[in-house]
Design an enzyme around this catalytic site. Structure first.
Site, PDB file in Angstrom:
ATOM      1  N   CYS A 353       0.794  -1.230   0.000  1.00 58.55           N
ATOM      2  CA  CYS A 353       0.000   0.000   0.000  1.00 58.55           C
ATOM      3  C   CYS A 353       0.830   1.286   0.000  1.00 58.55           C
ATOM      4  O   CYS A 353       0.472   2.236  -0.719  1.00 58.55           O
ATOM      5  CB  CYS A 353      -1.001   0.004   1.147  1.00 58.55           C
ATOM      6  SG  CYS A 353      -0.392  -0.573   2.727  1.00 58.55           S
ATOM      7  N   ARG A 382       7.491 -11.044   5.214  1.00 58.46           N
ATOM      8  CA  ARG A 382       7.154 -10.814   6.618  1.00 58.46           C
ATOM      9  C   ARG A 382       7.922 -11.810   7.476  1.00 58.46           C
ATOM     10  O   ARG A 382       7.948 -13.006   7.167  1.00 58.46           O
ATOM     11  CB  ARG A 382       5.649 -10.946   6.838  1.00 58.46           C
ATOM     12  CG  ARG A 382       4.874  -9.907   6.037  1.00 58.46           C
ATOM     13  CD  ARG A 382       3.391 -10.000   6.209  1.00 58.46           C
ATOM     14  NE  ARG A 382       2.708  -9.067   5.324  1.00 58.46           N
ATOM     15  CZ  ARG A 382       1.397  -8.987   5.179  1.00 58.46           C
ATOM     16  NH1 ARG A 382       0.607  -9.796   5.873  1.00 58.46           N
ATOM     17  NH2 ARG A 382       0.872  -8.112   4.332  1.00 58.46           N
ATOM     18  N   GLN A 400       0.888 -11.163  -2.875  1.00 58.42           N
ATOM     19  CA  GLN A 400      -0.500 -10.747  -2.667  1.00 58.42           C
ATOM     20  C   GLN A 400      -1.129 -10.295  -3.981  1.00 58.42           C
ATOM     21  O   GLN A 400      -0.472  -9.640  -4.794  1.00 58.42           O
ATOM     22  CB  GLN A 400      -0.566  -9.593  -1.676  1.00 58.42           C
ATOM     23  CG  GLN A 400      -0.215  -9.964  -0.256  1.00 58.42           C
ATOM     24  CD  GLN A 400      -0.421  -8.785   0.679  1.00 58.42           C
ATOM     25  OE1 GLN A 400       0.082  -7.691   0.440  1.00 58.42           O
ATOM     26  NE2 GLN A 400      -1.162  -8.994   1.747  1.00 58.42           N
ATOM     27  N   ASP A 402      -2.983  -7.752  -4.670  1.00 57.02           N
ATOM     28  CA  ASP A 402      -3.259  -6.580  -3.854  1.00 57.02           C
ATOM     29  C   ASP A 402      -3.854  -5.451  -4.691  1.00 57.02           C
ATOM     30  O   ASP A 402      -3.320  -5.120  -5.760  1.00 57.02           O
ATOM     31  CB  ASP A 402      -1.944  -6.101  -3.223  1.00 57.02           C
ATOM     32  CG  ASP A 402      -2.144  -5.538  -1.835  1.00 57.02           C
ATOM     33  OD1 ASP A 402      -3.287  -5.519  -1.360  1.00 57.02           O
ATOM     34  OD2 ASP A 402      -1.145  -5.133  -1.228  1.00 57.02           O
ATOM     35  N   HIS A 404      -5.586  -1.373  -4.375  1.00 56.57           N
ATOM     36  CA  HIS A 404      -5.913  -0.195  -3.580  1.00 56.57           C
ATOM     37  C   HIS A 404      -6.746   0.735  -4.440  1.00 56.57           C
ATOM     38  O   HIS A 404      -6.356   1.081  -5.555  1.00 56.57           O
ATOM     39  CB  HIS A 404      -4.638   0.479  -3.072  1.00 56.57           C
ATOM     40  CG  HIS A 404      -3.889  -0.394  -2.118  1.00 56.57           C
ATOM     41  ND1 HIS A 404      -2.884  -1.250  -2.533  1.00 56.57           N
ATOM     42  CD2 HIS A 404      -4.034  -0.592  -0.781  1.00 56.57           C
ATOM     43  CE1 HIS A 404      -2.437  -1.919  -1.487  1.00 56.57           C
ATOM     44  NE2 HIS A 404      -3.106  -1.536  -0.416  1.00 56.57           N
ATOM     45  N   LYS A 485     -11.947  -3.533   8.861  1.00 55.46           N
ATOM     46  CA  LYS A 485     -11.965  -4.365   7.656  1.00 55.46           C
ATOM     47  C   LYS A 485     -13.076  -5.402   7.719  1.00 55.46           C
ATOM     48  O   LYS A 485     -13.542  -5.791   8.787  1.00 55.46           O
ATOM     49  CB  LYS A 485     -10.620  -5.085   7.476  1.00 55.46           C
ATOM     50  CG  LYS A 485     -10.340  -6.173   8.498  1.00 55.46           C
ATOM     51  CD  LYS A 485      -9.006  -6.878   8.226  1.00 55.46           C
ATOM     52  CE  LYS A 485      -8.715  -7.929   9.307  1.00 55.46           C
ATOM     53  NZ  LYS A 485      -7.413  -8.592   9.096  1.00 55.46           N
ATOM     54  N   HIS A 531      -8.329  -0.795   0.856  1.00 53.18           N
ATOM     55  CA  HIS A 531      -7.332  -1.853   0.679  1.00 53.18           C
ATOM     56  C   HIS A 531      -8.090  -3.148   0.391  1.00 53.18           C
ATOM     57  O   HIS A 531      -9.041  -3.477   1.109  1.00 53.18           O
ATOM     58  CB  HIS A 531      -6.502  -2.067   1.949  1.00 53.18           C
ATOM     59  CG  HIS A 531      -5.807  -0.850   2.452  1.00 53.18           C
ATOM     60  ND1 HIS A 531      -4.433  -0.723   2.461  1.00 53.18           N
ATOM     61  CD2 HIS A 531      -6.284   0.300   3.000  1.00 53.18           C
ATOM     62  CE1 HIS A 531      -4.101   0.443   2.987  1.00 53.18           C
ATOM     63  NE2 HIS A 531      -5.210   1.078   3.324  1.00 53.18           N
TER      64      HIS A 531
END
Length: 658
Positions: A353, A382, A400, A402, A404, A485, A531
């Site tokens: 992000c 991570r 991911q 991912d 946004h 979320k 997100h």
């Protein structure tokens, strides 16, 4: 004796009853063997608790969540007693209930063996039959230290009283407020058999434990910290009946068959080489095909939905994560910094992000461009502790899917609704259909932004979630530091729940990055940020699908969609022509031209879980046909070649789950 008035609450029914002083919770429910505890003023109490005037008493059934936890915690005590009877030198750690079972940690001279576990289980059965009574007593800190002077880990917990963390199970032992010890007393003589520091409550006696089994042992750091001694942990499970125990063990056996790590090796899909490191997977050619098809379909659907693709690097200067807040709130989950330039720390990115925010901020933005939907298959890193890394489902490096989304406040509710609908429909395309939603709200100890902003974001998400008509479950305090979320929870083919997609509403990161767009009136406004990770990670979703389908992937995802099986060598070229034509139509078809007998070839392909086998003999060659063999062993003979090809194409294009 004076009268005591109590109210017995069962669901919506209330019954007022007058009893005498000294009446216990057990006296209120005579003959109700499934009642194992009571809830009074929100607190769980042993059935030996003496009720007071004006109290409302709720029975706790053994099959309820609280009842199961009490059953399993009590069984953990029986296990610890059995261990110390067999291994007197063993020092006690903690023994909390966990999902579907319990564990207890011990400091022993050597790791437990399978034979040790059998001996412990046999001793537990003896203790269970003795009917020992669980008896609670309040003690002072000093008295507890004196009684448990030979138990160093218990002494440490006494020092933690009031600050013990539920994450390491210590609150099961000490909790806050008064300190208590539970004695296991002989059913006939009342003599002390064993004791443990514990908050409780417990079952009335060991005879109230209907069914249990020890499962395995493992090493575990004391209180979960690598700085502490390594203890030996024994896991077990306990259930309200032998039938329920058997059902659980059958479920575990089926889950073991479906374990993605086992299937990944058997089907040659991926591996996690020791030379690379724990939690870092490599995909083999067949696994690479499944992953590519998953990603390609997702890309196409995202393009249809108006997303734009971006690509960002794997590492960045630390300043970026200072701006985003990750170094304040997420540093424990990040790899240590690298100093690539003098005095400048670089980090492997744990999130995409912040970089997407820089894409948004690379030039001026107009309200006419919003909603702006940025999408990336972005690899992140991570630092997970070694004890929690688990195949592809809990990895240290993963990709991911991912996205946004940047929009105006006026667009926010509609865009969230559209996003959640898109997420659910795409998951259904991959064969998952049983969902519920979870709403994660602010952690009062870990958040940025004002309470008002959080309240608005939370209620907006709640309304969007309720619109889907799915069950909505609360997750208090489960949100990330920047916003609430919605999590999509999916149940697989054997009923396990997996957290899949997340949709987070964020008013805070746009403010931290000073993101702006020009509104219709010419003013500068801050966008709202959504997100959204649909799979969560490619690797984890891969694992979930592999276990959901038990390795028998639907034809459109299968790495090999059909294998040609010749009855004899004379039929190989005919099948190769068929396979070549199939590949020109985009199908993944191979021919087994090995020297194995036909029946062995069929068995080999069944083990590889290939959706279709195309068998050819003399009659097929002379008639221009093939024979279809399906996964279930059924067969369709004499299918013309063009029809067979059309059938394969139709099944693949329809994404049928055959």
């Amino acid at each position: 004796m004076s009268d005591v008035r109590v109210i017995i609450q069962r669901d919506s029914e209330r019954e007022e009853r007058v009893v005498t002083t000294g009446t216990t919770a057990a006296d209120l429910f005579p003959g109700e063997r499934t009642v194992v505890a009571a809830r009074i003023a929100g607190e769980l109490k042993d059935l030996a608790y003496q009720v007071a005037d004006g109290e409302t008493v709720e029975p706790v059934e053994i099959s309820s969540e609280d009842g199961l936890n009490i059953l399993r915690h009590s069984t953990a005590h029986v296990m610890a007693q059995a261990v110390q009877e067999l291994f007197p030198e063993a020092k006690l750690g903690i023994g909390p209930p966990v999902r579907d079972g319990f564990y207890y940690d011990f400091d022993v001279e050597r790791p437990f063996t399978p034979d040790d576990l059998k001996a412990v289980e046999k001793k537990m059965q003896e203790i269970q039959k003795r009917g020992q009574r669980f008896s609670r007593r309040v003690v002072s800190d000093e008295a507890a230290r004196e009684e448990l002077a030979d138990e160093p880990y218990k002494l440490e917990l006494i020092g933690l009283k009031g600050s013990a963390s539920s994450e390491d199970g210590a609150d099961v032992e000490v909790g806050g407020g008064e300190l208590t010890i539970y004695d296991n007393l002989d059913a006939k003589t009342g003599e002390l058999c064993w004791k443990d520091l514990c908050r409780g409550p417990h079952l009335p006696t060991t005879r109230n434990i209907p069914a249990f089994k020890l499962m395995r042992n493992a090493a575990a750091y004391w209180r979960g910290s690598e700085k502490n001694p390594m203890l030996q942990r024994i896991y077990g499970t306990a259930w309200p009946s032998k039938d329920e125990l058997k059902a659980h063990l059958d479920f575990l056996a089926e889950a073991e068959k479906r374990d993605h790590r086992k299937l990944g090796a058997e089907l040659d899909l991926f591996s996690i080489p020791e030379q690379i490191g724990s939690g870092l997977a490599v995909f083999h050619p067949k696994g690479g095909i499944i992953r590519r098809v998953m990603e390609d379909y997702s890309r196409r659907r995202h393009e249809e939905e108006g997303y734009e693709f971006v690509y960002t690097p794997h590492a960045t200067k630390g300043k970026l994560f200072e701006t985003s807040g990750h170094l304040d709130w997420y540093a424990d989950g990040m790899y240590p910094p690298m100093q690539l330039d003098e005095g400048v720390d670089y980090y492997l990115k744990p999130m995409n992000c912040p970089m997407h925010n820089l894409v948004f901020d690379a030039r001026g933005r107009s309200y006419r461009e919003l909603p702006l939907r940025l999408f990336e298959f972005g690899t992140v890193y991570r630092y997970e502790k070694s004890g929690v890394v688990h195949g592809l489902t809990r990895a240290r490096g993963f990709t991911q899917d991912d996205a946004h989304i940047y929009c105006t406040k006026e667009q926010m509710a509609e865009e969230l609704d559209r996003t959640l609908t898109f997420v659910l429909n795409l998951l259904r395309d991959y064969g998952l259909n049983d969902f519920y939603l979870e709403l994660s709200t602010k952690d009062p100890e870990k958040f940025v932004g004002s309470d008002e902003v959080w309240e608005e974001a939370t209620e907006t998400l709640r309304a969007v979630a309720e619109k889907q008509g799915l069950e909505l479950v609360a997750d208090p305090g489960g949100a990330a530091f920047y916003g609430p979320k919605i999590s999509v929870q999916a149940r697989d083919a054997i009923g396990r729940t997996w957290q899949m997609s997340t949709v987070q509403l964020d008013f805070n990161l746009p403010a931290r990055f000073d993101l702006e767009y020009t509104a219709a009136d010419g003013s500068k406004q801050q966008p709202v940020m959504i997100h959204r990770a649909l799979f969560g990670s490619i690797e984890r979703f891969f694992a979930v699908l592999l276990e959901h389908y038990a390795g028998a992937m639907p034809p459109w995802l299968a790495p090999v969609q059909a294998v040609g099986i010749p009855v004899g060598d004379a039929h190989v070229d005919y099948l190769r022509e068929f396979a070549a034509e199939a590949r020109r139509k985009g199908l993944r078809v191979e021919v087994d031209a090995s020297s194995d007998r036909m029946q062995k070839k069929i068995r080999n392909q069944q083990k590889q879980k290939v959706p279709f086998m195309i068998i050819v003999g003399d009659d097929d060659m002379s008639g221009g046909t093939v024979s279809f063999r399906y996964r279930d062993g059924s067969q369709e003979n004499g299918v013309p070649r063009d029809q067979a090809l059309r059938k394969l194409v139709d099944v693949v294009e329809s994404r049928a789950q055959v």
